[in-house]
Design an enzyme around this catalytic site. Structure first.
Site, PDB file in Angstrom:
ATOM      1  NE  ARG A  84      -7.630   6.031   7.492  1.00  0.00           N
ATOM      2  CZ  ARG A  84      -6.327   5.913   7.663  1.00  0.00           C
ATOM      3  NH1 ARG A  84      -5.822   4.757   8.060  1.00  0.00           N
ATOM      4  NH2 ARG A  84      -5.521   6.945   7.446  1.00  0.00           N
TER       5      ARG A  84
ATOM      6  CE1 TYR B 225      -3.625  -1.906  -5.905  1.00  0.00           C
ATOM      7  CE2 TYR B 225      -4.869  -0.110  -6.902  1.00  0.00           C
ATOM      8  CZ  TYR B 225      -3.874  -0.545  -6.058  1.00  0.00           C
ATOM      9  OH  TYR B 225      -3.127   0.365  -5.342  1.00  0.00           O
TER      10      TYR B 225
ATOM     11  CG  MET C   6      -3.203  -4.437  -1.914  1.00  0.00           C
ATOM     12  SD  MET C   6      -2.120  -3.047  -1.522  1.00  0.00           S
ATOM     13  CE  MET C   6      -0.640  -3.902  -1.009  1.00  0.00           C
TER      14      MET C   6
END
Length: 220
Positions: A111, A127, A129
């Protein structure tokens, strides 16, 4: 702007700096200069991902990951100097979620220091968020245990797509308009549609999630 040799590196204490750039190809775009700028960027220990975008919002996505924000700035300048029209961008950093502490070190490293693009996943989507702060639906009024429970449910939905989808969540609180950037790499374009649709039914998304514009197309 000061020259690259005069700058002090701007480096995250943990993880990588990330920049998504979205361009339109203009009449004066110099293809060779664009390719040269991307090649030079990748030679400086920077991961470079490009995608040919579908639709009217942009023609090209360039995702950059490296340790120094100054290098990201220089690549952005070089691509604009090559004649590309920069129409949107997103600034973020790789991060380890507060709900993911305690996971195996290998998963933590994946990660914080991912290797992109993944093989066999040519469909790209990005996208941004955030979590809502509405009256009656304020994520930040929930206690930690409840938020963790909801995020575990959300993560379980995502794990149903293991092998088909590689997802990178990058943090952008204080860096851009939303709180996270979501980058998806999928085996097939309809995998993008299916995972986003499926995860919208989780309470963490249905009750508390807000998303920004979507950019999608094949990895180039």
């Amino acid at each position: 702007m000061t020259s690259g040799s005069d700058t002090v590196p701007s480096t995250p204490s943990v993880g990588l700096a990330v920049l998504h750039l979205f361009f339109r190809v203009a009449p004066l775009t110099d293809r060779d200069m664009v390719l040269g700028a991307l090649k030079e960027a990748g030679a400086d220990d920077t991961q470079v991902v490009t995608a040919a975008l579908l639709g009217h919002k942009a023609d090209l996505a360039v995702m950059l990951l490296c340790t120094d924000q100054w290098h990201l700035r220089r690549v952005q300048t070089a691509l604009v100097d090559a004649g590309l029209d920069l129409v949107d961008s997103y600034v973020s950093m790789t991060e380890l979620s507060e709900y993911a502490k305690g996971i195996p070190d290998e998963m933590q490293q994946a990660r914080l220091y991912p290797h992109l693009p993944p093989e066999g996943k040519p469909a790209f989507c990005f996208y941004p968020m955030s979590k809502r702060r509405n009256v009656g639906a304020n994520w930040y009024e929930l206690d930690f245990d409840r938020r963790k429970e909801l995020m575990y449910e959300h993560g379980a939905s995502g794990r149903r797509f293991a092998g088909r989808v590689t997802q990178l969540i990058t943090g952008s609180t204080g860096l851009d308009e939303y709180e996270w950037g979501v980058t998806l790499f999928c085996e097939h374009p309809d995998d993008v549609k299916e995972i986003v649709y499926t995860m919208r039914y989780d309470e963490a998304s249905a009750q508390y999630g807000e998303s920004g514009p979507f950019y999608a197309g094949p990895v180039a």
